[in-house]
Scaffold this active site. Sequence first.
Site, PDB file in Angstrom:
ATOM      1  N   GLU A   1      17.482  -4.349 -28.585  1.00 22.31           N
ATOM      2  CA  GLU A   1      16.020  -4.309 -28.586  1.00 22.31           C
ATOM      3  C   GLU A   1      15.435  -2.898 -28.614  1.00 22.31           C
ATOM      4  O   GLU A   1      14.369  -2.681 -29.196  1.00 22.31           O
ATOM      5  CB  GLU A   1      15.429  -5.113 -27.431  1.00 22.31           C
TER       6      GLU A   1
ATOM      7  N   ARG B   1      17.507   6.063 -22.961  1.00 20.54           N
ATOM      8  CA  ARG B   1      16.608   5.390 -22.016  1.00 20.54           C
ATOM      9  C   ARG B   1      16.651   6.205 -20.736  1.00 20.54           C
ATOM     10  O   ARG B   1      17.666   6.250 -20.062  1.00 20.54           O
ATOM     11  CB  ARG B   1      17.076   3.947 -21.770  1.00 20.54           C
TER      12      ARG B   1
ATOM     13  N   SER C   1      10.312  -0.017 -20.008  1.00 19.30           N
ATOM     14  CA  SER C   1      11.415   0.888 -20.357  1.00 19.30           C
ATOM     15  C   SER C   1      10.845   2.190 -20.873  1.00 19.30           C
ATOM     16  O   SER C   1       9.856   2.177 -21.621  1.00 19.30           O
ATOM     17  CB  SER C   1      12.283   0.284 -21.478  1.00 19.30           C
TER      18      SER C   1
ATOM     19  N   SER D   1       7.048  -7.255 -20.086  1.00 15.74           N
ATOM     20  CA  SER D   1       7.095  -7.891 -18.763  1.00 15.74           C
ATOM     21  C   SER D   1       7.488  -6.822 -17.743  1.00 15.74           C
ATOM     22  O   SER D   1       6.905  -6.707 -16.676  1.00 15.74           O
ATOM     23  CB  SER D   1       8.138  -9.007 -18.737  1.00 15.74           C
TER      24      SER D   1
HETATM   25  P1  ADP Z   1       8.203  -9.129 -23.322  1.00 14.82           P
HETATM   26  O1  ADP Z   1       9.032  -8.763 -24.524  1.00 14.82           O
HETATM   27  O2  ADP Z   1       8.852  -8.773 -22.028  1.00 14.82           O
HETATM   28  O3  ADP Z   1       7.693 -10.526 -23.381  1.00 14.82           O
HETATM   29  P2  ADP Z   1       5.669  -7.998 -24.290  1.00 14.82           P
HETATM   30  O4  ADP Z   1       5.639  -6.633 -24.894  1.00 14.82           O
HETATM   31  O5  ADP Z   1       5.499  -9.137 -25.202  1.00 14.82           O
HETATM   32  O6  ADP Z   1       6.959  -8.125 -23.377  1.00 14.82           O
HETATM   33  O7  ADP Z   1       4.539  -8.009 -23.174  1.00 14.82           O
HETATM   34  C1  ADP Z   1       4.388  -9.046 -22.245  1.00 14.82           C
HETATM   35  C2  ADP Z   1       3.172  -8.711 -21.406  1.00 14.82           C
HETATM   36  O8  ADP Z   1       2.021  -8.674 -22.254  1.00 14.82           O
HETATM   37  C3  ADP Z   1       2.831  -9.771 -20.373  1.00 14.82           C
HETATM   38  O9  ADP Z   1       3.554  -9.548 -19.182  1.00 14.82           O
HETATM   39  C4  ADP Z   1       1.351  -9.577 -20.188  1.00 14.82           C
HETATM   40  O10 ADP Z   1       1.079  -8.547 -19.275  1.00 14.82           O
HETATM   41  C5  ADP Z   1       0.882  -9.115 -21.567  1.00 14.82           C
HETATM   42  N1  ADP Z   1       0.256 -10.134 -22.431  1.00 14.82           N
HETATM   43  C6  ADP Z   1      -0.544  -9.837 -23.483  1.00 14.82           C
HETATM   44  N2  ADP Z   1      -0.949 -10.958 -24.088  1.00 14.82           N
HETATM   45  C7  ADP Z   1      -0.420 -12.000 -23.425  1.00 14.82           C
HETATM   46  C8  ADP Z   1      -0.483 -13.407 -23.573  1.00 14.82           C
HETATM   47  N3  ADP Z   1      -1.203 -13.979 -24.549  1.00 14.82           N
HETATM   48  N4  ADP Z   1       0.225 -14.181 -22.723  1.00 14.82           N
HETATM   49  C9  ADP Z   1       0.970 -13.633 -21.739  1.00 14.82           C
HETATM   50  N5  ADP Z   1       1.043 -12.297 -21.538  1.00 14.82           N
HETATM   51  C10 ADP Z   1       0.371 -11.473 -22.362  1.00 14.82           C
END
Ligand code: ADP
Length: 416
Positions: free
Chosen positions: A187, A253, A241, A238
């Site tokens: 990733e 990293r 990094s 979530s």
């Molecule tokens: P991951 O790959 O860990 O899922 P993302 O870059 O997609 O990470 O980001 C997830 C974060 O984006 C969530 O924890 C929240 O803070 C935010 N977020 C933005 N839009 C949304 C949505 N529609 N639903 C849930 N979380 C969202």
Amino acid sequence: MEAERSKEEIQAETTKRKTAEEGIEKDDKSTEEIKESSTDNLEETESDQDEDSQVYGPPELPPMPWFGMDIGGTLSKLVYFEPTDTSETEQETVTNIRRYLTNNLAYGEHGHRDGDKMLENVTIKQRSGRIHFIRFPTSQMHAFIDLSKEKGMAHTVSTVCATGGGAYKFEKDIYRELNMKLYKFDELDSLISGLRFIAENNREEIYYWQDPLNEEKAHKEIYDFKDPYPYMLVNIGSGVSILAVKSPTEHVRVSGTSLGGGTFLGLSRLLTGCTTFEEALTLAAHGDNKNVDKLVKDIYGGDYERFCLPGDIVASSFGQMSFNEKLASVKKEDLARATLMMITNNIGSIARLCCRGEGIDRVIFVGNFLRINTIAMKSLANAMEFWSGGAMKALFCEHEGYFGAVGCLLELMKTH
Ligand code: ADP
């Protein structure tokens, strides 16, 4: 490793899938199921189905159409490269996918196509096209797999690259239900190559906030990223990094924190009873963290001059909540705002320390935590500049959460 699969292996697999579709491998139950359910949608008639199952594109490239997926802890991001230089054989499949993609009903209740992010005039391996961007909650992955099965995607989709933890977690389900093999990539490698590619293809991709704390004057300015190295990359998903990117082939990293976008959403839900990210941000926009946090001036009565700490900065996040009267009068809007500031300030501090340690002065903040989150962006922009005495710059991106999904597709192209 999947990333190292040879052209021959990929072609052999494509041939195998074609053979299965032609009915020779009749004993493959999942293939049969996909065939049965596929005639109503993407593959509309018997002859369409034969046409669609053809592999197209020059043989030296992975079979089209090309999809990239970043299956994260909260959101799954899907990108589709739609060729615009199609041959006659390709046209029908491309039209079918387009019809499906641009119909928002196609995504069910939870999926969303970010139409405003669509990227035109992109070239990947001498093929011209546009990139579409789609997201849905990872919690809906099984519904997504069911929908794809119902629409007969396994017949149409030839190359699906994937990254993020879910590429591993859901790999078996996707293979079992859709008869689809994923080409998996790391990733962070994907994130960096996706960012580089999109920045090269979109002049307006990278920007900074000018006068971030001035309500009237604050605006975005395009940042010229033609001399990018070195830079710090802070991915706020979530969790968080932090990578030092020193050249196209060299990155490390350097740090991370578990206090990220997931923490913001989780705590906001706990403290305010809201349910969505959008709702949490709306509450935060109407709240005041000073009713929740203890500021320097709450302790000193003004600035802490000896160390140049202005009275208005937060000394203790949620510090006011240890007093009954403050607790009794606090509003959920204030709690959402304080949560947002706490997460943002903490990430900003860690990013600055990393920059200082690595001798880097530009930080690109990405990840979906920053989606529609101008409060966090402006606050990061201000904090980076203020605390570094103007030496460090915070940069942001229009496709903030999609670089991993684009990048994993590009990682596959590197092997061709
Ligand atoms: P991951 O790959 O860990 O899922 P993302 O870059 O997609 O990470 O980001 C997830 C974060 O984006 C969530 O924890 C929240 O803070 C935010 N977020 C933005 N839009 C949304 C949505 N529609 N639903 C849930 N979380 C969202």
